[in-house]
Design a protein around this motif. Structure first.
Motif, PDB file in Angstrom:
ATOM      1  N   ASN A  90       4.892 -76.753  45.942  1.00  0.00           N
ATOM      2  CA  ASN A  90       5.037 -77.631  44.783  1.00  0.00           C
ATOM      3  C   ASN A  90       6.467 -77.594  44.268  1.00  0.00           C
ATOM      4  O   ASN A  90       7.119 -76.556  44.281  1.00  0.00           O
ATOM      5  N   THR A  91       6.932 -78.748  43.801  1.00  0.00           N
ATOM      6  CA  THR A  91       8.250 -78.847  43.177  1.00  0.00           C
ATOM      7  C   THR A  91       8.078 -78.724  41.666  1.00  0.00           C
ATOM      8  O   THR A  91       6.955 -78.840  41.149  1.00  0.00           O
ATOM      9  N   PRO A  92       9.179 -78.543  40.929  1.00  0.00           N
ATOM     10  CA  PRO A  92       9.075 -78.545  39.470  1.00  0.00           C
ATOM     11  C   PRO A  92       8.450 -79.837  38.935  1.00  0.00           C
ATOM     12  O   PRO A  92       7.690 -79.814  37.963  1.00  0.00           O
ATOM     13  N   LEU A  93       8.750 -80.948  39.575  1.00  0.00           N
ATOM     14  CA  LEU A  93       8.183 -82.216  39.112  1.00  0.00           C
ATOM     15  C   LEU A  93       6.674 -82.291  39.322  1.00  0.00           C
ATOM     16  O   LEU A  93       5.965 -82.904  38.529  1.00  0.00           O
ATOM     17  N   HIS A  94       6.168 -81.663  40.383  1.00  0.00           N
ATOM     18  CA  HIS A  94       4.708 -81.605  40.567  1.00  0.00           C
ATOM     19  C   HIS A  94       4.060 -80.926  39.364  1.00  0.00           C
ATOM     20  O   HIS A  94       3.094 -81.425  38.792  1.00  0.00           O
ATOM     21  N   TYR A  95       4.603 -79.758  39.014  1.00  0.00           N
ATOM     22  CA  TYR A  95       4.030 -79.010  37.886  1.00  0.00           C
ATOM     23  C   TYR A  95       4.231 -79.741  36.572  1.00  0.00           C
ATOM     24  O   TYR A  95       3.354 -79.748  35.716  1.00  0.00           O
ATOM     25  N   GLY A  96       5.404 -80.340  36.421  1.00  0.00           N
ATOM     26  CA  GLY A  96       5.696 -81.040  35.178  1.00  0.00           C
ATOM     27  C   GLY A  96       4.770 -82.190  34.888  1.00  0.00           C
ATOM     28  O   GLY A  96       4.309 -82.365  33.760  1.00  0.00           O
ATOM     29  N   THR A  97       4.464 -82.982  35.898  1.00  0.00           N
ATOM     30  CA  THR A  97       3.578 -84.128  35.680  1.00  0.00           C
ATOM     31  C   THR A  97       2.150 -83.691  35.358  1.00  0.00           C
ATOM     32  O   THR A  97       1.427 -84.412  34.691  1.00  0.00           O
ATOM     33  N   LYS A  98       1.773 -82.508  35.817  1.00  0.00           N
ATOM     34  CA  LYS A  98       0.442 -81.985  35.477  1.00  0.00           C
ATOM     35  C   LYS A  98       0.412 -81.423  34.056  1.00  0.00           C
ATOM     36  O   LYS A  98      -0.594 -81.528  33.366  1.00  0.00           O
ATOM     37  N   ALA A  99       1.523 -80.818  33.621  1.00  0.00           N
ATOM     38  CA  ALA A  99       1.560 -80.148  32.323  1.00  0.00           C
ATOM     39  C   ALA A  99       1.814 -81.102  31.163  1.00  0.00           C
ATOM     40  O   ALA A  99       1.335 -80.895  30.065  1.00  0.00           O
ATOM     41  N   ASP A 100       2.579 -82.159  31.402  1.00  0.00           N
ATOM     42  CA  ASP A 100       2.996 -83.031  30.297  1.00  0.00           C
ATOM     43  C   ASP A 100       3.275 -84.426  30.863  1.00  0.00           C
ATOM     44  O   ASP A 100       4.105 -84.566  31.750  1.00  0.00           O
ATOM     45  N   SER A 101       2.619 -85.408  30.324  1.00  0.00           N
ATOM     46  CA  SER A 101       2.771 -86.770  30.849  1.00  0.00           C
ATOM     47  C   SER A 101       4.199 -87.300  30.685  1.00  0.00           C
ATOM     48  O   SER A 101       4.599 -88.205  31.398  1.00  0.00           O
ATOM     49  N   ARG A 102       4.998 -86.736  29.769  1.00  0.00           N
ATOM     50  CA  ARG A 102       6.375 -87.185  29.608  1.00  0.00           C
ATOM     51  C   ARG A 102       7.211 -86.884  30.843  1.00  0.00           C
ATOM     52  O   ARG A 102       8.222 -87.517  31.085  1.00  0.00           O
TER      53      ARG A 102
END
Length: 108
Positions: A90-102
């Motif tokens: 997973n990339t940071p963007l994978h995790y980010g989109t799961k954690a926060d829709s922004r």
């Protein structure tokens, strides 16, 4: 809430100096302390890009907890890669989109 970077926190870290900075950068990013993260990236060289044992960077840590400001700083100013993959691929963007829709705005 204002974030401050504590010299005492840095002094209490044990073990290898370089590894301490890596772990500290990961923790600060995970907790969302932007001012501290800015100070650490300025003084640590590339520790924010180094990986933990599971392959996570500071950008992964910030993304996992939904800290958009920290993530944006790491990607735009600190030179972190949005494409770095951890051991789970997973990339940071994978995790980010799961954690926060922004975070989806960063992807577009």
């Amino acid at each position: 809430m204002e974030s401050r970077c504590s010299n005492q926190l840095i002094l209490t870290m044990e073990g290898n100096y370089s590894n301490c900075f890596v772990m500290l950068c990961l923790r600060v990013a995970q907790e969302g302390h932007l001012n501290c993260l800015m100070w650490l990236t300025k003084h640590s060289g590339t520790a924010h890009n180094d990986m933990s044992v599971d392959g996570m960077t500071a950008a992964h840590a910030a993304a996992l907890e939904g800290h958009l400001e920290c993530m944006a700083f790491l990607l735009s100013s600190a030179g972190c890669s949005a494409l770095a993959r951890d051991r789970a691929a997973n990339t940071p963007l994978h995790y980010g989109t799961k954690a926060d829709s922004r975070f989806k705005l960063l992807v577009k």
